[in-house]
Motif scaffolding. Structure first.
Motif, PDB file in Angstrom:
ATOM      1  N   LYS A   1       0.839  -1.194   0.000  1.00 31.60           N
ATOM      2  CA  LYS A   1       0.000   0.000   0.000  1.00 31.60           C
ATOM      3  C   LYS A   1       0.872   1.241   0.000  1.00 31.60           C
ATOM      4  N   ALA A   2       0.273   2.374  -0.363  1.00 27.32           N
ATOM      5  CA  ALA A   2       1.007   3.631  -0.393  1.00 27.32           C
ATOM      6  C   ALA A   2       1.520   3.979   1.002  1.00 27.32           C
ATOM      7  N   MET A   3       2.688   4.583   1.050  1.00 25.77           N
ATOM      8  CA  MET A   3       3.293   4.944   2.329  1.00 25.77           C
ATOM      9  C   MET A   3       2.410   5.923   3.106  1.00 25.77           C
ATOM     10  N   ASN A   4       2.148   5.574   4.362  1.00 23.50           N
ATOM     11  CA  ASN A   4       1.483   6.455   5.314  1.00 23.50           C
ATOM     12  C   ASN A   4       2.461   6.608   6.472  1.00 23.50           C
ATOM     13  N   VAL A   5       3.150   7.737   6.525  1.00 22.82           N
ATOM     14  CA  VAL A   5       4.239   7.917   7.482  1.00 22.82           C
ATOM     15  C   VAL A   5       3.764   7.758   8.923  1.00 22.82           C
ATOM     16  N   HIS A   6       2.573   8.250   9.223  1.00 14.39           N
ATOM     17  CA  HIS A   6       2.059   8.128  10.594  1.00 14.39           C
ATOM     18  C   HIS A   6       1.891   6.652  10.976  1.00 14.39           C
ATOM     19  N   GLN A   7       1.258   5.871  10.087  1.00 17.58           N
ATOM     20  CA  GLN A   7       1.082   4.447  10.371  1.00 17.58           C
ATOM     21  C   GLN A   7       2.419   3.730  10.451  1.00 17.58           C
ATOM     22  N   TRP A   8       3.306   4.050   9.528  1.00 20.30           N
ATOM     23  CA  TRP A   8       4.608   3.393   9.496  1.00 20.30           C
ATOM     24  C   TRP A   8       5.382   3.621  10.798  1.00 20.30           C
ATOM     25  N   ARG A   9       5.229   4.798  11.368  1.00 21.51           N
ATOM     26  CA  ARG A   9       5.970   5.110  12.585  1.00 21.51           C
ATOM     27  C   ARG A   9       5.267   4.656  13.857  1.00 21.51           C
TER      28      ARG A   9
END
Length: 284
Positions: free
Chosen positions: A208-216
């Motif tokens: 899926k497309a990068m979601n910086v908040h979720q990734w962190r």
């Protein structure tokens, strides 16, 4: 210590930390389960035990195919076994090689931009010590970088080439420490989102497309028995499916079943995680 023995030792140490188990057999079963979910083909618990007995218990070398070595290295966060062998440094062992990462502000002038993300491998018969005049005069990061280059002649740039002798070497461990926020995609590995540049990893993984908040911030709580009202109430969310409850560190949807997450309550924590004496209310 051989690199293969070190690899087996580190794999079992990580397995102990993640599973909370202490015995060799219990850790081997956990590793088998993890590898079955993340790698194909998997590595059985009997194979892990055989490797442990040979390398750790008996201190002898046995053959391990390169694919298996690569998988175990990837479990530890490395690209492959050569990457592990070339970059891993045992924290409690003395070493005469130090890897230093120097980053330069991207807004610097052209020369600085070319020198961004320099990695300096300092190798010497004795431990590297910063000269007193450097400490006293407080040279800037660029001066230190150039000094180290001149002293060692052993510099790796971000294009994976080392100046002076043309030797090509992967960035490996240092690259793994860099932020993944600039990558285009991410995928769920069962515990957290992993950043990637590729739109395809392997069948069965949803990219899926990068979601910086979720990734962190988005993580599954792997040790539910450690949750209490004190550390989980108001700070965790949960998903309930087929009477199984999973807890997460942020709001959203359960990546494994697509269900909307709900805020954890005292009762949910009491019933499905750490038990609280004064939990009251009705199940949502």
């Amino acid at each position: 210590m051989s690199k293969k023995k070190l690899l087996i030792q580190e794999v079992f140490e990580k397995g102990k930390r993640e599973s909370g188990k202490e015995t060799k057999s219990a850790v081997a079963v956990y590793l088998w389960s993890y590898f079955d979910d993340h790698f194909s083909p998997s590595i059985s618990d009997k194979t892990f035990i055989r490797y442990h007995d040979a390398f750790i218990r008996d201190d002898r070398e046995i053959n391990i195919d390169s694919d298996t070595l690569n998988k175990m290295s990837q479990y530890l966060g490395y690209k492959d076994f050569p990457d592990f062998s070339g970059t891993f440094i045992k924290k409690d062992e003395a070493t005469d090689k130090t890897t230093v990462k120097i980053s330069v502000d991207r807004d610097e002038e052209t020369l600085s931009e070319k020198l961004s993300n320099i990695i300096i491998n300092i190798t010497n018969e004795q431990h590297f010590k910063m000269p007193d005049f450097l400490k006293q005069n407080g040279l800037g990061i660029m001066e230190i970088a150039f000094l180290a280059c001149l002293v060692t002649g052993n510099v790796v740039f971000s294009n994976n080439k080392k100046v002076a002798d043309g030797f090509s070497s992967p960035l490996g461990f240092v690259s793994n420490m860099e932020s993944g926020a600039d990558k285009k995609y991410m995928y769920w590995n069962g515990e957290r989102y992993i950043a990637t540049d590729s739109s395809f990893i392997r069948p069965g993984l949803e990219i899926k497309a990068m979601n910086v908040h979720q990734w962190r911030n988005f993580r599954k709580v792997m040790r539910k028995d450690t949750l209490t009202d004190v550390n989980a109430l108001g700070r965790t969310w949960y998903s309930k499916y087929n009477n199984e409850v999973e807890f997460f560190t942020d709001d959203g949807t359960d990546p494994d079943n697509g269900r909307e997450l709900r805020k954890s309550t005292s009762l949910i924590i009491y019933k499905y995680a750490g038990k609280q004496k004064d939990s009251i209310g009705a199940e949502e």
